[in-house]
Scaffold this motif. Structure first.
Motif, PDB file in Angstrom:
ATOM      1  N   LYS A 438       0.830  -1.208   0.000  1.00  0.00           N
ATOM      2  CA  LYS A 438       0.000   0.000   0.000  1.00  0.00           C
ATOM      3  C   LYS A 438       0.864   1.257   0.000  1.00  0.00           C
ATOM      4  N   ALA A 439       1.908   1.273   0.837  1.00  0.00           N
ATOM      5  CA  ALA A 439       2.783   2.448   0.910  1.00  0.00           C
ATOM      6  C   ALA A 439       3.484   2.679  -0.418  1.00  0.00           C
ATOM      7  N   TRP A 440       3.900   1.612  -1.075  1.00  0.00           N
ATOM      8  CA  TRP A 440       4.586   1.761  -2.362  1.00  0.00           C
ATOM      9  C   TRP A 440       3.641   2.348  -3.418  1.00  0.00           C
ATOM     10  N   LYS A 441       2.404   1.876  -3.437  1.00  0.00           N
ATOM     11  CA  LYS A 441       1.440   2.412  -4.399  1.00  0.00           C
ATOM     12  C   LYS A 441       1.145   3.888  -4.112  1.00  0.00           C
ATOM     13  N   THR A 447       0.083   9.983  -3.309  1.00  0.00           N
ATOM     14  CA  THR A 447      -1.140  10.125  -2.514  1.00  0.00           C
ATOM     15  C   THR A 447      -0.928   9.730  -1.058  1.00  0.00           C
ATOM     16  N   GLN A 448       0.325   9.585  -0.660  1.00  0.00           N
ATOM     17  CA  GLN A 448       0.603   9.287   0.752  1.00  0.00           C
ATOM     18  C   GLN A 448      -0.020  10.393   1.605  1.00  0.00           C
ATOM     19  N   PRO A 449      -0.930  10.078   2.533  1.00  0.00           N
ATOM     20  CA  PRO A 449      -1.701  11.113   3.220  1.00  0.00           C
ATOM     21  C   PRO A 449      -0.954  11.883   4.309  1.00  0.00           C
ATOM     22  N   ASP A 450       0.209  11.443   4.707  1.00  0.00           N
ATOM     23  CA  ASP A 450       0.927  12.113   5.793  1.00  0.00           C
ATOM     24  C   ASP A 450       1.153  13.586   5.454  1.00  0.00           C
ATOM     25  N   ILE A 451       0.826  14.476   6.382  1.00  0.00           N
ATOM     26  CA  ILE A 451       0.911  15.917   6.103  1.00  0.00           C
ATOM     27  C   ILE A 451       2.355  16.366   5.878  1.00  0.00           C
ATOM     28  N   HIS A 452       3.297  15.694   6.471  1.00  0.00           N
ATOM     29  CA  HIS A 452       4.701  16.075   6.273  1.00  0.00           C
ATOM     30  C   HIS A 452       5.198  15.630   4.900  1.00  0.00           C
TER      31      HIS A 452
END
Length: 766
Positions: A438-441, A447-452
């Protein structure tokens, strides 16, 4: 009035695995308040577009930090002022302090007192000099000539010292020892094999060893850096300190004052356990109670409860008040990590005592705890007695002398390390496989949701071809060294070393990012090297360096890339400064090593050394290389320590058993168990001092079990900041004492003997 209600847990983000669940059912309790978000003055800013997840826990209006999402949303500010990062000042300060940290680190490799320059210590020094640069230099606007203004602006005169400059300078200084492993090998060659490494060989090998691991971190950063759950918990004190020193200093004035007080108090206190009253470094009521007991009783008590001196005992219920051993890491490591370490320590106490008093591996013929090699009668094994002039094992001498032996505690330590390595691989594949995908996709689609992570999208990424080009250069440099240089490591062995390190590195990085501590993987490198290159200790050293450095440097770079993501330092700046610092530090380390080994050769070869110089660390490296060069004799089916390599196979099965147990007893899924970490800490301290173990447990219980869950306002505001202050204060004093009284400057000045500073063990055990 707050309304307390039950709410279903929200969907877990990438890498927020089952063992990240909190205890006592707190994950399902949400306290709804009128204004749940803490004020920016508390350093807990949150993006206006980022809403807290449904399962956030609040106590009196303050969020409980439980996972990576909470860290990103409530602990670390997403603020980015767009200030410059790569400046003359950041490069200059970073280079100067690289010289300082590299020289001191290399100096202490050849000292009887070995210290490490902590990251927080460097961070504080860089800040002091950066602020002085800003305050004590004239502003360019005071001059009317344009060329003068241009020069002064380039030199950053009169310009505010920003957070990104601070991070870059500290990054350079802290990364100066990335190539240290290669330089240590050259010292072994000069001392024990009478080989002066050619300058070209040293340069190419250091370049290759020091940079191969960077490529792995770069390729894997979508998995090991971008996701919110990849926190790298042990570095949070640094990140919090960066932001408090540079963001809203007026509003943070109260916290900075408390930080200064904590530094001062820690510095004053450190003089007592470290110099005046070492008994404070190992307080044992059981040792005190046994002072008048018979000699045999005192000896047994010392093995169980003693721990203030090196190799004294297990340190059961022995408490240290010396912060240089405790450190802020136990204030920052997550509760799920510390629970596993506590279980591991419990196994450790039972296993080591059972092995010794059960006389396993002829344990009673040797010391209770030691990292040395011994003959069968318990006398020290001299490695030179079985060596040829060329630095290989002489089988005739070995047959006459006999195989070396190790203590039962060391056997247990080696075994548990292999258990942990096997468990590391299985645990990551079983419990994090879906989250890895999931993280790779998410990284590929940005689209990684982490604000940083989202805050870093405006900066240009490092192209993958930069990493591939760096790897190509490092690979061919190593190839040349092993073809032309006298490493005794064949080319195919060099390639196997890189493949082994590349295979282990992703697993190690993932675990380190999630838990803040990793698995010691150096042993598998030495074990494989001994199996494929029997009788070649020098080849073992080079093989282990290339293999293990791939893993170690991948973790180091990933750790700094995460700090860069939190502090919004551009990707390309982080890449360039890491490479620069590694090469600069390696050159300085090599120069210092050559000077010391040339001028102090005789004393460094002496097993005892003196109060000023000691070759014990380099001697230990050589002894380990010789031991693993005998792997087929010591660790094979007919050898005395077959259980050690079998540990990897057994370790692979531990997470499988854990997974099967969860299927049978679903309630186990809520328990934050990690069998790899449990195995690691079940043999974590089989030699050295152990008095700090129970102090670290007490600190962890206070910080992560009570303060974090019950008083989150204090935890969020002060936990990491005060931890950094305590580290800084203790490190400053240890640095001063090392040169003033420990003998680093030439002459030692020990404190007079008294009850708090006895002739024997500081805890008064026999």
């Amino acid at each position: 009035m707050a309304e307390i209600s039950e709410s279903p847990a929200g969907e877990k983000g990438a890498f927020e695995a089952k063992d990240a669940q909190s205890v006592s059912g707190l994950t399902k309790r949400v306290v709804k308040v009128e204004s749940a978000s803490p004020s920016p003055s508390e350093g807990l800013e949150r993006s206006s577009s980022e809403q807290p997840s449904e399962d956030v826990v609040y106590v009196n209006g303050h969020p409980v930090i439980r996972n990576g999402d909470d860290v990103s949303n409530f602990l670390i500010s997403p603020r980015d002022d767009g200030d410059p990062s790569l400046t003359f000042r950041s490069i200059f300060l970073g280079s100067v302090f690289t010289a300082l940290s590299s020289v001191i680190t290399m100096l202490y490799i050849f000292k009887p007192f070995q210290i490490q320059v902590s990251a927080v210590f460097i961070q504080l020094l860089v800040f002091i000099f950066g602020e002085a640069w800003y305050l004590l230099t004239p502003s360019p606007d005071r001059f009317k000539w344009k060329w003068v203004k241009a020069i002064l602006r380039f030199l950053n005169f009169g310009q505010k010292f920003g957070i990104k400059e601070h991070v870059v300078a500290a990054l350079i200084a802290s990364s100066g020892n990335n190539g240290l492993s290669g330089v240590e090998i050259y010292a072994v060659e000069r001392l024990f094999y009478n080989k002066a490494v050619a300058a070209s060989t040293a340069v190419l090998a250091t370049f290759s060893i020091g940079l191969c691991g960077f490529v792995l971190a770069g390729i894997l950063r979508p998995l090991i850096v971008y996701p919110a759950e990849m926190v790298y918990w042990s570095t949070l004190p640094q990140v919090v300190l960066y932001q408090n020193l540079h963001f809203d200093t007026r509003q943070n004035r109260d916290r900075l004052i408390k930080f200064a007080w904590a530094v001062g108090i820690a510095a004053v206190w450190e003089f007592f356990p470290a110099y005046i009253m070492p008994w404070l470094g190992g307080i044992s009521l059981f040792c005190l109670a046994s002072m008048n007991a018979p000699s045999n009783t005192r000896t047994i008590m010392s093995k169980i409860f003693g721990g203030a001196s090196s190799n004294e005992g297990l340190g059961l219920l022995n408490f240290s008040l010396d912060w240089q051993y405790i450190q802020s890491v136990y204030l920052s490591l997550p509760f799920k990590q510390q629970v596993n370490t506590w279980i591991g320590y419990g196994i450790y106490y039972v296993a080591v005592l059972a092995l010794y008093f059960g006389n396993a591996f002829n344990a009673k013929n040797f010391p209770f705890m030691s990292s040395s090699l011994f003959q069968s009668n318990g006398t020290r094994f001299m490695t030179t007695s079985i060596m040829t002039p060329a630095g290989t094992i002489d089988n005739n001498k070995l047959a006459a002398t006999g195989l070396p032996h190790i203590t039962a505690a060391s056997v247990w330590g080696y075994f548990t390390q292999n258990l942990a390595i096997g468990g590391l691989i299985s645990h990551v594949l079983i419990f994090y496989r879906k989250d890895m995908i999931k993280a790779w996709k998410q990284a590929r689609t940005r689209t990684q949701p982490d604000i940083h992570y989202q805050g870093m999208l405006k900066y240009k990424e490092v192209p993958m071809w930069w990493y591939y080009a760096l790897f190509a250069l490092a690979f061919f440099a190593g190839l040349i060294v092993n073809i032309k240089g006298d490493t005794t490591l064949p080319v195919w062995g060099y390639i196997v070393a890189l493949l082994l390190g590349s295979f282990i590195a992703p697993f190690s990085c993932i675990l380190y990012g999630l838990y803040g501590s990793g698995i010691g993987t150096n042993q598998i490198s030495k074990m494989v090297a001994g199996a494929v290159h029997p009788g070649r200790p020098l080849a073992n050293l080079y093989f282990a360096s290339w293999s293990h450095q791939c893993i170690l440097l991948a973790v180091n770079l990933a750790n700094w890339l995460k700090i860069g993501q939190y502090t919004k330092v551009p990707h390309r700046v982080m890449f360039a400064t890491q490479v620069y610092a590694t090469l600069l530090g390696a050159g300085l380390n090599y120069a210092v090593m050559t000077t010391i080994v040339t001028n102090q050769r005789d004393i460094l070869l002496d097993p005892l050394g003196n109060s000023i110089w000691s070759g014990s660390f380099i001697q230990s490296l050589n002894a380990q290389a010789i031991t693993w060069a005998l792997a087929k004799d010591m660790y094979s089916r007919d050898g005395p320590y077959l259980i050690v390599p079998l540990g990897i196979v057994i370790g692979l099965l531990l997470p499988v058993m854990h997974w099967a147990a969860i299927k049978v007893f679903p309630r186990l899924e809520k328990w934050p168990l990690n069998t790899a970490l449990i195995a690691q800490y079940a043999g974590y301290v089989v030699f050295g001092t152990t008095s700090w173990i129970w102090s670290s447990i007490a600190v962890g219980v206070f910080s992560q079990f009570w303060l974090r869950r019950r008083v989150p306002r204090i935890y969020n505001k002060y936990n990491y900041l005060i931890g950094a202050a305590l580290d800084g204060g203790a490190q400053i004093v240890i640095f001063i004492l090392s040169f003033a009284v420990y003998g680093a400057s030439g002459t030692a000045h020990p404190f007079p003997t008294w009850w708090g500073n006895p002739d024997g063990n500081p805890d008064h055990c026999k």
